[in-house]
Structures are given as C-alpha cells and as structure tokens.
Design a protein around this motif. Structure first.
Motif, PDB file in Angstrom:
ATOM      1  N   LEU A 500      -8.883 -25.177  24.833  1.00 15.81           N
ATOM      2  CA  LEU A 500      -8.043 -23.911  25.274  1.00 15.81           C
ATOM      3  C   LEU A 500      -6.648 -23.849  24.798  1.00 15.81           C
ATOM      4  O   LEU A 500      -6.050 -22.908  24.192  1.00 15.81           O
ATOM      5  N   LEU A 501      -5.858 -25.064  25.184  1.00 15.85           N
ATOM      6  CA  LEU A 501      -4.583 -25.245  24.834  1.00 15.85           C
ATOM      7  C   LEU A 501      -4.418 -25.131  23.208  1.00 15.85           C
ATOM      8  O   LEU A 501      -3.443 -24.601  22.698  1.00 15.85           O
ATOM      9  N   GLU A 502      -5.426 -26.022  22.718  1.00 16.31           N
ATOM     10  CA  GLU A 502      -5.179 -26.151  21.168  1.00 16.31           C
ATOM     11  C   GLU A 502      -5.365 -24.590  20.571  1.00 16.31           C
ATOM     12  O   GLU A 502      -4.623 -24.246  19.609  1.00 16.31           O
ATOM     13  N   ALA A 503      -6.037 -23.885  21.225  1.00 20.42           N
ATOM     14  CA  ALA A 503      -6.348 -22.395  20.559  1.00 20.42           C
ATOM     15  C   ALA A 503      -5.221 -21.604  20.757  1.00 20.42           C
ATOM     16  O   ALA A 503      -4.744 -20.693  19.766  1.00 20.42           O
ATOM     17  N   VAL A 504      -4.242 -21.580  21.764  1.00 26.04           N
ATOM     18  CA  VAL A 504      -3.068 -20.831  22.160  1.00 26.04           C
ATOM     19  C   VAL A 504      -2.198 -21.576  21.202  1.00 26.04           C
ATOM     20  O   VAL A 504      -1.519 -20.502  20.374  1.00 26.04           O
ATOM     21  N   LEU A 505      -2.220 -22.909  20.941  1.00 25.63           N
ATOM     22  CA  LEU A 505      -0.982 -23.375  20.142  1.00 25.63           C
ATOM     23  C   LEU A 505      -1.188 -23.040  18.460  1.00 25.63           C
ATOM     24  O   LEU A 505      -0.270 -23.115  17.728  1.00 25.63           O
ATOM     25  N   ALA A 506      -2.500 -23.278  18.331  1.00 25.81           N
ATOM     26  CA  ALA A 506      -3.014 -23.132  16.672  1.00 25.81           C
ATOM     27  C   ALA A 506      -2.671 -21.857  16.162  1.00 25.81           C
ATOM     28  O   ALA A 506      -2.345 -21.714  15.017  1.00 25.81           O
ATOM     29  N   ARG A 507      -3.029 -20.904  16.994  1.00 23.81           N
ATOM     30  CA  ARG A 507      -2.770 -19.483  16.468  1.00 23.81           C
ATOM     31  C   ARG A 507      -1.557 -18.680  16.959  1.00 23.81           C
ATOM     32  O   ARG A 507      -1.680 -17.436  16.587  1.00 23.81           O
ATOM     33  N   GLY A 508      -0.652 -19.056  17.727  1.00 19.64           N
ATOM     34  CA  GLY A 508       0.386 -18.414  18.229  1.00 19.64           C
ATOM     35  C   GLY A 508       1.559 -18.278  17.337  1.00 19.64           C
ATOM     36  O   GLY A 508       1.373 -18.982  16.134  1.00 19.64           O
ATOM     37  N   GLY A 509       2.308 -17.497  17.639  1.00 19.18           N
ATOM     38  CA  GLY A 509       3.564 -16.947  16.808  1.00 19.18           C
ATOM     39  C   GLY A 509       4.663 -17.766  17.376  1.00 19.18           C
ATOM     40  O   GLY A 509       4.809 -18.657  18.313  1.00 19.18           O
ATOM     41  N   ARG A 510       6.014 -17.321  17.112  1.00 23.68           N
ATOM     42  CA  ARG A 510       7.180 -18.111  17.598  1.00 23.68           C
ATOM     43  C   ARG A 510       7.414 -17.875  19.183  1.00 23.68           C
ATOM     44  O   ARG A 510       8.051 -18.833  19.664  1.00 23.68           O
TER      45      ARG A 510
END
Lengths: 620, 223
Positions: A500-510
């Motif tokens: 879940l964390l990976e998903a937030v970090l992988a597709r997030g913006g600045r």
C-alpha cells in the motif's frame, strides 16, 4: 588548490564497534577496494540500506568502475548504518562516514544515491540527517555536497524531488562522468550552487527539480534552461562497457554474494505491470565473447565461488546456450556455480536445464504472475499453462528439487476465478514436479509460492490503475489460501501493508515528499525490513500533511489528467501505453519486438536507439 | 579422505579486520585461495566445496597473530610459491605468516590446538604491581564462576590456565599475557578472567598471539 577536509573518523567509529551487531559492515578493508587519498574530487556512492543489501547492487559497482577511469577522482562507498549503530552515532556525535577513507559524507563533492525502490525513501532522509546535510536541496549551502539520485525509482522522481539537487533518469555509465565534469568546471569557476544545477540541467537525462514547478492544471512546467521534458538517458551499445572486472569482494554474507555479469539490458516481452520492462527498452544484448571474457576475468579477480548472469530476462539472450556451454567447460572442477535469476518458462529448454544443472543446483524461479490464461493474456505475460508445466517437468527431470513461483494478486481485471486459478496451477506444477522426481527423492521436493500485491507503476500501461483497497487484498489473500493445495507447498505473501505504501510513493506527486519527511520524523526507516515497518506511522504522517494514504493508493488516474511524471520522457509513447491498457480489457496479447515485428512503443525512434541482438536482427 | 597434499597456512587477523567473524574470515580465505589459483581440492557431492579447515574461532574484535587453516591441494606446489601467490591474493591484515605441508594423517587443527596465548592490554592507569596482585589473588582462589548466556559454569583455574599469567609494562602500557587451555568443555575467555580480577572496563584490546599443540614433548607450534 583547495585544502581538503578529510578528517579520519575511524578512531571514533571504532569505539562504537564493540557495542553493535555485525561490526564488519563498517570496517572497510575488503579485497578490491580502490583508494585515492589524494584525489582532487571525491564522490560518495550510497545505497540507502545496510551494507549487506547495498553491496549487492550492480549499478553502484558499474558507476564506481566508470568513475575509476578518471585518475584524480575518488569514489567511496556509503551504506546506511543499522538502527543500533545509527543510535550510537547520534549519541556520540559521529556523522555518517564513507567506508574507504572513513571521512564525513558531508565533506565529499558529490553524493550519489541509488533510488532502487520506494521502501528505501526514508533511508535517504535518515542518511542525509546522519551526515548533517540539510534534507531539502533548497536548504543546502555552497559547502554541502551535490546530492544526486538515480535508479529505477527515478522514473517518477516527484515524491523525492525536494531532497535532491538533481536526479538522473536512465543509464548512468556516461551521464555520471558528464555530471562530475560539469560540477568540476563549476567549482573551478567558483560558480554558485544554483549555477551548478542549471549547468547539470543541460546534460541529457538529468532532472533538476528546482527548475520545475506545477503550472496550470497541475502539470510540471520547466523554467529555462531545463527542457520541458527530461529525456531518459540510454546507452546504444552495452558492449562498449565491460562488466566491472574487479568489484569489491565483501566479507559479510551479503544478499547476492557472487560475481555478476550483466548479459543484456532491457526486456520487451511487454508485461503490462512491469516498470523495468517498459523503462529499460530497447533490448541490448552483449555478445557471447564479451560475456565469457567478463565472467572469467571477474572470477579470477574476485575469487567468488558463483557467478550470476544477470538481466531482466537472461534466458532470452540469443546466445545463452553457447555462453553456458563455454563457461561450464572453463569452470569445470573449480567448484564454481553459474546461476541465472528468475527465468521465463518459455525460454527454459532441456539443454539449458542440463547446462545450469552442471554447477551447484540452486533453486529455480519462475514467475507465471497470474493463475488463469485469461489474466496472463490480459497482463501480456505471454506464457501458457502447458509451458509452465513442461518447464517444471524438464527442470525436475534434470535434477532440480526446488522451484519457486511468483504470483501477483490485484492485477487489473482480476476476478475471484483468476485468484482460485493460482491454486489449480500450483497443484498441476506440484504434480508435474512429483512425477519427474524419483520416488526416493520426493522427500526433498519443494514448491514455494510467493504472492505479492500489485503495485501500479509509472510509465506502464497500468499507470492509470488503482491498487485494490486494502480490505479487498486481504479477502483475496484468504481466497487464495483456501484454493492452495494443502501438501508440499510453501505459501508466502508479500506484506500487503508495505505494498500500500509502495503504491502511494510510486505514483504520487511532489506533495508526497512532505509525507515522507513526516514519516521519517516520526521514526520511519528501513521500511523494507518487516520488523521495522509500521503502516500506522505512515498513515498518521500522511494525515498530518493532508494526504489520505489509503485513498491515494486506491485512486485511479483519468486518461486526461496530467500524470505526476508527465515531464519525464521514458521514450514510450502515451498512445502505446493507452493501446496496451485497452488490450488488457479484452485480454489481447502483444508480441515481443525482439522476436516479432515492431510494436510501436516509441522508444527506438524517440530516443535514437535500436534493438541490439548478439546473433542477428531478431531472436528465435 | 587422506589423499592430496595438506597445506597448512599460518595467517594473521589484524587491524580493522579483527572485527570479522569466524565465518567471514573463512569466506575471505576461501576466496583468496581461488584468487591465488592454488590447485585446491573440491569435495565430492551435490554442492562441491573447497576442502578447507580452520583452527579454533577467534571472537569478533580479537586480533590474531598466528591463526591457522589447512587446505587440501591436488598437486604439490613449492611452499615459497604458495606463499607468494597467497600474499598477492589477500589483504595484508589477513595475510599469510608462514606455510608448510603437514601429514594428511595428522588430526584436525580444531582437535590438535589446545593452548591459546593471549595478550591483553589493560587501560585505567593502575600500577603494574597492583594488577599483578589482583591476578595472583584471583589465581589463589583456585576457581572462577562464570555466567555465560544465562548458564553458570565453574572453571578450575589450574586446568583452565596451565601457566600463571604474566604482567609486563612498557611505555606506560600494561599488558597481561595468558595461556588458556581449550577443550571440549570450552575455554575461559581472557576478558572474563581479567574483569574478574581487576574490574570492568579495563580491557583495551586482546590479541591471540599463538596457538599451540600440547603433546608428550610439551607445547609446540603446529607449523
């Protein structure tokens, strides 16, 4: 000439070693270490995890070997001290140090950081803090090193952008030399930090975050002299860069404790979930002669007892069989094993099984990824159940007794039937393995099944997709557990919370950067280590900066929305990615352009490169 | 398996590399033997391994001046040649001190080496005589109770330390030399003895300076 501050921290480091685990992580002194005490320019290359994990990283070895070609440049290794050591260092006021000369990392000219995966992001902040370097590039002064990132995660640089002066997107072999040269010119001129990063922005593949800001509609807009889109750096001819012949040989039991020779770069099988398969195109093979030469030289110089022929898909190399045949001949009687990373079942042949079986038999790994043919077609895995079963049969007939299978749950279009089909496939694999194993040896037979949760990644056909909501992941895991054969199978799940964390970090913006910093301030580090990872800490940290992590992970992007990585040009055309996403819905496959016709992904014309197959124009 | 040539290597473990574990030291030597292109013998079986055997493990952080390993070679190589090749194939902190061939029939290093000699450097500024008095007093009690990993163990000092410890002083540094017997029952760790005699926090460094074989003729080096 400037006087160098290279205070040797060793006496202070040594005093801590009696009080911590595994002191060999911090002592340096391995075989193959290159020392340049009088170098005019110093680079620290950091892998933001422990020594054992970081020493396995091939990219750092490659970059160190490239930098070693410049006589007056020293390259030193840096890893993140484990929590026990970091705690003592803070207590005793010992800053983060390099291994080779045990100097403060803050005193080097350039700090290169591998961005290998999202779960090491807080480690980068931990390292900067231990080094006494301000976390944010905007807070750094003229005396601080340039902090430059690179690696797979650089393809969506935004979540880490504020912490870097520059980020390299793509192959580093040439770019690293250009970056160092540009920095040296800047220093010689007495240029300011701002002038330096502006100079770096004109190097192909270099992204300077401070020169980009959100414009109308949220798209990142460049300011002069940065290009509107940063074009991924790509080497045309891998053979011009031999594998590092004499890398440092660790004493500690590191993750991949062996010699490695990269046999090819890129993979165009076109699995739609796979970021590496999209962003390292095109396929560039190294010729058999070079591979054999590099293996023989590498083993002679290092003394390793195993060599791994690495790549995203080693069995696809057009000359692999001949390479293996020659190596088996050369290494006979030396107790040296040859290994290859996970294999594609459709490239696994009887001769290959025999050749690999001649060394020491490590386990075999196959990645069917999905249980049903429909879903395998939807993700463009392009393998059939027959091929999987045949490969297992051949491997066990050739003497293997252990096989590991990788699957994913939560892939786009997945249904409950697809999940149950994993159980049925594993059952067939187990039976095939049993059949092919003599009765007396069946006790040692192992089928391990490792199941991870799909994480959508930038620059893939699934970049617009959401991750499954957390509760749904749990439900499907339970469904799969019920569908698994009871006997002889070891089932393990990759932690869904870290996915879940990976998903937030992988597709997030600045905006995600604030969350990362908040999580680090709350104590997050070593998130890839399950005993250190706490999702709750992350959820609260994101909350504190106004981001709901669960919503962010499970949010699809619209086709018309600007993606946070839209200013990074991987070479793939958006039309290609959209078409591939459309084909997912109807479970239509796309062939591999190294065996078949061009699929129009856009990389070759866009980046001015071409497929390089060692034997002819196409494989097969 | 007695075939082949049994080469014995005496090596040091010094400087920063005293922080290597026994396993790490073993791996380093195995790789050095490969780099030196010694004609090493490989075990038979599913996972062929180099035939390499070590003497007693050195604790992490303790230096060693004369540690030993035996490696089986498939053909004879003159000792000078072996030494030259090994010296060029390993870092000097782990470098070879001497090499020689021993009878393939001889017992293993681990079983033959029963006496270890240590030098312990003491810090904390007490005069030499005071240290000597503390050691003599402890020896006089005849026994030492030691707690290790929650287990109580009693050492008979006359057996555990077959020779009285010696104290020397040079340039303000006080060094204790100890002879420790190793056996199936385990051996008394020098820092435990020193701590029991002079209190905690006094050991600056420990070096194992020799490993000896004890037989009818007395004590001797294995090479």
């Amino acid at each position: 000439m400037a006087v160098r501050v290279t205070s040797d921290l060793w006496p202070r480091v040594e005093r801590l070693l009696g009080r911590i685990e595994r002191p060999s992580r911090y002592v340096d002194g391995e075989w193959g270490v290159l020392r340049r005490p009088d170098a005019a320019y110093r680079v620290a290359l950091m892998y933001p995890d422990t020594y054992e994990v970081g020493m396995a990283n091939q990219a750092l070895q490659v970059l160190a070997a490239r930098l070693a070609t410049i006589d007056d440049v020293a390259t030193e290794r840096v890893f993140l001290p484990w929590v026990d050591m970091a705690g003592l260092m803070r207590e005793e006021g010992v800053p983060l140090f390099t291994l080779e000369s045990c100097m403060p990392v803050a005193a080097v000219d350039l700090l290169g950081v591998t961005l290998s995966n999202e779960l090491t992001y807080t480690n980068v902040l931990e390292a900067l803090d231990l080094a006494g370097i301000p976390l944010r590039a905007s807070d750094r002064g003229e005396a601080h090193p340039l902090v430059i990132g690179g690696g797979p995660s650089a393809h969506n640089p935004e979540p880490m952008a504020p912490f870097f002066d520059a980020i390299l997107v793509g192959d580093g072999e040439d770019a690293v030399l250009e970056i160092v040269a540009a920095h040296r010119v800047s220093k010689a001129r007495g240029a300011s930090r701002e002038e330096t990063v502006r100079a770096l922005a004109s190097i192909e593949g270099v992204y300077v975050p401070s020169l980009y800001a959100p414009g109308p509609g949220g798209r990142m807009v460049a300011s002069d002299p940065a290009p509107p889109r940063v074009r991924r750096r790509v080497l045309a001819d891998l053979d011009a860069y031999p594998a590092p012949a004499c890398p440092v040989v660790p004493y500690a039991d590191v993750v991949h404790d062996r010699a490695t020779v990269e046999v090819l770069r890129g993979c165009s099988r076109g699995c739609r979930f796979c970021q590496a398969g999209m962003v390292y195109r095109p396929v560039r093979e190294r010729p058999a002669d070079s591979i054999v030469r590099d293996v023989v030289e590498g083993l002679a110089c290092t003394g390793f007892e195993e060599v791994s022929l690495t790549s995203l898909s080693t069995a696809d190399h057009s000359q692999l069989e001949s390479v293996l045949r020659r190596l088996v001949g050369r290494l006979e009687g030396t107790g040296t094993a040859i290994s290859v990373p996970s294999l594609r079942v459709d490239s696994f042949t009887v001769p290959l099984a025999r050749l690999l079986g001649d060394g020491r038999k490590s386990g075999l790994t196959f990645a069917p990824e999905a249980g049903s043919q429909r879903l395998r077609d939807a993700i463009n895995k392009n393998i059939t159940e027959e091929e999987i079963v045949t490969a297992v049969d051949q491997a066990f007939t050739a003497g293997w007794r252990r096989v590991k299978l990788y699957f994913m749950i939560g892939l786009p279009t997945e249904t409950d039937d697809d999940v149950r089909a994993i159980g049925a496939l594993v059952e067939r694999v187990f039976s095939a393995a049993r059949e092919a194993t003599p009765k007396a040896e069946r006790g040692g037979l192992r089928v391990a099944v490792s199941v991870s949760t799909f994480v959508p990644k930038a620059h893939t056909p699934f970049q617009w997709d959401a991750q499954l909501p957390f509760d749904e992941v749990r439900r499907r895991q339970a469904l799969l557990r019920d569908a698994m054969p009871r006997r002889g199978v070891e089932l393990s799940f990759h932690d869904a919370e870290s996915s879940l964390l990976e998903a937030v970090l992988a597709r997030g913006g600045r905006e995600v950067a604030d969350g990362i910093e908040a999580a680090w301030r709350a104590g997050a580090r070593f998130d890839a280590w399950s005993e250190q990872f706490e999702l709750r800490r992350w959820i609260e940290a994101f909350d504190s900066v106004g981001i709901d992590a669960r919503i962010a992970a499970a949010r699809p992007y619209g086709f018309d929305e600007p993606l946070p990585w839209a200013h990074i040009d991987s070479g793939l055309s958006e039309a290609f990615l959209r078409l591939e996403r459309d084909r997912t819905e109807v479970a239509t496959t796309t062939p591999d352009c190294t065996f078949d016709d061009c699929t129009g992904c856009g990389v070759c014309p866009g980046l001015g490169v071409d497929i390089a197959i060692a034997e002819g124009e196409r494989r097969g | 398996m007695a075939e082949g040539f049994r080469l014995r290597v005496c090596f040091r473990k010094s400087g920063r590399l005293r922080y290597l574990s026994h396993l790490e030291t073993g791996r380093a030597w195995e790789r050095a033997a490969r780099r030196a292109r010694l004609p090493y013998a490989v075990s038979q079986g599913f996972t062929p391994r180099m035939r390499l055997a070590f003497g007693p493990a050195l604790p992490v952080g303790t230096a060693g001046e004369r540690e030993y390993l035996d490696i089986t070679l498939t053909r004879f190589v003159p000792v000078a040649e072996v030494e030259r090749a090994l010296r060029a194939a390993i870092v000097s902190d782990l470098g070879p001190v001497a090499c020689g061939y021993v009878s393939p029939a001889e017992g293993s290093l681990a079983s033959r080496l029963t006496i270890a000699v240590y030098e312990i450097e003491i810090e904390g500024g007490s005069p030499q005589q005071e240290i000597e008095r503390s050691l003599v007093a402890l020896m006089g009690t005849g026994r030492l109770e030691v707690e290790h990993k929650g287990k109580q163990k009693v050492f008979d000092l006359a057996t555990a330390l077959p020779k009285e410890p010696e104290v020397t002083s040079s340039e303000g540094r006080i060094t204790v030399r100890m002879w420790v017997r190793m056996g199936d029952q385990g051996s008394l760790r020098p820092e435990v003895f020193i701590t029991a005699a002079v209190g905690t926090g006094r050991v600056a460094s420990i070096t194992r300076t020799d490993l000896l074989i004890e037989d009818d003729q007395g004590w001797r080096r294995p090479l």
